[in-house]
Design a protein around this motif. Structure first.
Motif, PDB file in Angstrom:
ATOM      1  N   TYR A  73     110.092  46.999  61.676  1.00 16.37           N
ATOM      2  CA  TYR A  73     109.189  46.742  60.555  1.00 16.37           C
ATOM      3  C   TYR A  73     108.434  45.435  60.726  1.00 16.37           C
ATOM      4  CZ  TYR A  73     111.859  50.400  58.101  1.00 16.37           C
ATOM      5  OH  TYR A  73     112.470  51.581  57.745  1.00 16.37           O
ATOM      6  N   ALA A  76     105.888  45.714  63.508  1.00 18.18           N
ATOM      7  CA  ALA A  76     104.739  46.523  63.116  1.00 18.18           C
ATOM      8  C   ALA A  76     103.776  45.739  62.226  1.00 18.18           C
ATOM      9  CB  ALA A  76     105.204  47.782  62.395  1.00 18.18           C
ATOM     10  N   LYS A  77     104.311  44.803  61.457  1.00 18.28           N
ATOM     11  CA  LYS A  77     103.476  44.003  60.561  1.00 18.28           C
ATOM     12  C   LYS A  77     103.040  42.681  61.184  1.00 18.28           C
ATOM     13  CE  LYS A  77     106.034  45.918  56.636  1.00 18.28           C
ATOM     14  NZ  LYS A  77     107.001  45.629  55.545  1.00 18.28           N
ATOM     15  N   ALA A 398     107.688  52.520  62.378  1.00 18.61           N
ATOM     16  CA  ALA A 398     106.481  51.699  62.279  1.00 18.61           C
ATOM     17  C   ALA A 398     105.496  52.282  61.274  1.00 18.61           C
ATOM     18  CB  ALA A 398     105.817  51.575  63.650  1.00 18.61           C
ATOM     19  N   LYS A 432      98.328  52.309  58.714  1.00 17.75           N
ATOM     20  CA  LYS A 432      99.551  52.551  59.476  1.00 17.75           C
ATOM     21  C   LYS A 432      99.289  52.612  60.976  1.00 17.75           C
ATOM     22  CE  LYS A 432     102.122  52.794  55.800  1.00 17.75           C
ATOM     23  NZ  LYS A 432     103.017  51.661  55.435  1.00 17.75           N
ATOM     24  N   ARG A 435      99.870  49.294  62.423  1.00 19.13           N
ATOM     25  CA  ARG A 435     101.297  48.974  62.516  1.00 19.13           C
ATOM     26  C   ARG A 435     101.948  49.671  63.706  1.00 19.13           C
ATOM     27  NH1 ARG A 435     103.718  48.357  56.380  1.00 19.13           N
ATOM     28  NH2 ARG A 435     102.032  47.042  55.579  1.00 19.13           N
ATOM     29  N   VAL A 436     101.546  50.924  63.946  1.00 18.56           N
ATOM     30  CA  VAL A 436     102.072  51.633  65.115  1.00 18.56           C
ATOM     31  C   VAL A 436     101.681  50.900  66.391  1.00 18.56           C
ATOM     32  CG1 VAL A 436     101.888  53.751  66.479  1.00 18.56           C
ATOM     33  CG2 VAL A 436     102.145  53.890  64.001  1.00 18.56           C
ATOM     34  N   ASN A 438     100.871  47.729  66.726  1.00 26.46           N
ATOM     35  CA  ASN A 438     101.579  46.444  66.796  1.00 26.46           C
ATOM     36  C   ASN A 438     102.999  46.628  67.320  1.00 26.46           C
ATOM     37  OD1 ASN A 438      99.376  45.062  65.751  1.00 26.46           O
ATOM     38  ND2 ASN A 438     100.146  45.084  63.653  1.00 26.46           N
ATOM     39  N   TYR A 439     103.675  47.650  66.808  1.00 24.46           N
ATOM     40  CA  TYR A 439     105.045  47.924  67.251  1.00 24.46           C
ATOM     41  C   TYR A 439     105.092  48.224  68.745  1.00 24.46           C
ATOM     42  CZ  TYR A 439     108.829  51.106  68.501  1.00 24.46           C
ATOM     43  OH  TYR A 439     109.838  51.749  69.177  1.00 24.46           O
TER      44      TYR A 439
END
Length: 517
Positions: A73, A76-77, A398, A432, A435-436, A438-439
């Motif tokens: 989490y 992802a952020k 994510a 989202k 975030r995906v 970033n993860y």
């Protein structure tokens, strides 16, 4: 007067429930303890949430602990994903715990900046389809990619977010066996999966159709094709999409009715043994020009022994994706998820050893799957010989998945694994997707940092000598000894090692670049 009326209505309601409980015969608990018994069912229903947020420790939950989810989490952020005060794992008393061994001196060193390396590309050390000279052979841009998850199992919004995230992170996005939907067409490179129902590439009678497959790959950025033989969470069993999750759109894309569960066969009809499988692989590869591989869990080894024996210069798969029994799924019988097929490390090493003994590991790309979306698991996978890893549940987390474990009910509260319009409305694909991405970038970054701490410039250059398996504080064994590896196993050829080292060399300062050998 209002309060009295409300009390009277409430009492009447309780009385009605009590009367129903006392007269029904299906539930003994309700008949013996009317009204009160419903509290038990309610608590049982929210049990996962109670354990997740109140009862379980940070490293106790399965399949992913709170610490692991928190890492995903925060990654992802793009928040601080460091942890303070030391490990929460019971390292001193855990059997089979992997310990990665860093080097004190090396020409390679990781940056200590929190977000350093997130934009660094970490390509595969091997060219996918290169050994067979496929027309569209290529070097995957990322060693971490999105594993197979079908539209249907996941919502359209979730698939769209995954594909957009794949484009931003430069990773491959596997369609799963549910065909290539409009939600997959948002810029991300695709691995098209062929399942036993041949969704997306079948004729009106449900049989495989090569022309329809060619149409699909010509209208989307499909980079490779994966033939799914089995899946770790339900090996030897076909896929299952409950009728509750089948929308008009899914029915149209798959060519199935809406009123009944969509149950894929447990076996392919286009081939019945290894010999005909290899013929099918070569047919698909010659007609599309794409690298073609297989995905499978590991059970009896006779299949793998025959595959090694019958494959060679004339016919061969371009990659093998090994899925472990601890892998995820939207729906499967409990006995299959718990007790069928080997866990990833045992399954992968059983297969890899066959090719290593024959000196043929450079003929294909080995891809790992099953809980490899966490850096420490992926590091072990690379040391054992994986060239790339796929992650499904890591990408789902994510997206916002909270591990509610309601994937099979169509009641996923975060809109990830449901077709319910009200629930999917809460998932914004644009937000989202970032975030995906970033993860995935952070995952790659952590793999690279650990590799550099071990003194190598790429995760594919890690060896079994870089990891020990410890049994609490009592003993340790080298990873290679645990899985009966010979010296040099788990590594690509020296030529491939030099090639990937040269590709990663620009990351190093000029005065620290490793000399060419």
């Amino acid at each position: 007067m209002k309060w009295k009326a409300l009390i009277a209505v409430g009492a009447a309601g309780v009385g009605a429930v009590a009367a129903r409980d006392l007269t029904q015969k299906s539930h003994a608990l309700q008949r013996n303890f009317p009204v009160l018994a419903h509290a038990r069912y309610w608590i049982e229903n929210i049990g996962p949430e109670l354990r997740q947020y109140i009862i379980s420790g940070d490293d106790e939950e399965r399949p992913f602990s709170r610490d692991q989810r928190r890492w995903v989490y925060s990654s992802a952020k793009l928040q601080n994903n460091y942890f303070g005060f030391g490990t929460g794992n019971d390292v001193e008393n855990t059997m089979g715990y992997p310990i990665i061994k860093h080097r004190t001196f090396s020409d390679v060193a990781p940056s200590t900046a929190i977000h350093s390396g997130e934009e660094v590309g970490v390509p595969s050390a091997k060219i996918l389809g290169g050994p067979r000279d496929r027309k569209h052979a290529f070097r995957p841009k990322s060693i971490v990619n999105i594993s197979a998850m079908s539209f249907g199992s996941l919502s359209g919004a979730a698939v769209e977010a995954l594909n957009k995230g794949a484009a931003q992170a430069g990773v491959l996005h596997n369609t799963g066996e549910g065909a290539l939907s409009p939600h997959h067409r948002h810029g991300g490179d695709i691995v098209f999966q062929i399942g036993t129902s041949y969704f997306g590439c079948r004729d009106d009678d449900g049989k495989f159709n090569i022309e329809r497959l060619k149409e699909v790959v010509q209208t989307a950025p499909v980079k490779a094709i994966e033939i799914k033989l089995s899946q770790g969470a339900k090996p030897g069993l076909g896929g299952m999409l409950p009728a509750a999750k089948i929308s008009e759109e899914i029915a149209a894309i798959r060519g199935i009715p809406m009123e009944q569960d969509c149950s894929s066969p447990s076996r392919h009809t286009e081939f019945t043994d290894v010999d005909s499988l290899l013929d099918f692989v070569e047919l698909v590869a010659s007609e599309t020009g794409l690298p073609v591989g297989i995905k499978s869990a590991v059970g009896h080894m006779d299949f793998w022994e025959s595959l090694l024996e019958l494959s060679g210069p004339g016919r061969n798969v371009d990659f093998i994706t090994i899925d472990g029994g601890e892998g995820g799924t939207g729906a499967a019988p409990l006995v299959f998820t718990d007790s069928v097929s080997l866990p990833y490390r045992l399954g992968f090493t059983s297969v890899y050893r066959l090719w290593a003994e024959a000196g043929r590991t450079d003929e294909l790309t080995f891809i790992g799957s099953a809980k490899l979306g966490i850096p420490e698991n992926a590091i072990v996978a690379f040391a054992l010989g994986a060239d790339m890893v796929n992650t499904a549940r890591g990408a789902m987390l994510a997206l916002g998945c909270i591990q509610a474990q309601k994937c099979h009910t169509d009641h996923c509260p975060t809109g990830v694994a449901t077709q319910n319009p009200w629930l999917t409305h809460g998932l914004d694909p644009t937000d989202k997707s970032v975030r995906v991405a970033n993860y995935l970038k952070t995952m790659r970054r952590d793999l690279l940092k650990v590799s550099e701490a071990c003194g190598v410039a790429h995760p594919g250059l890690l060896t079994v000598d870089d990891i020990d398996i410890v049994n609490g504080v009592r003993s340790k064994r080298p990873l290679g000894d645990v899985y009966d590896y010979k010296p040099g196993w788990g590594m690509p050829s020296e030529a491939i090692q030099r090639e990937i080292s040269d590709i990663m060399r620009p990351r190093l300062p000029v005065d620290k670049a490793a000399p060419t050998t």
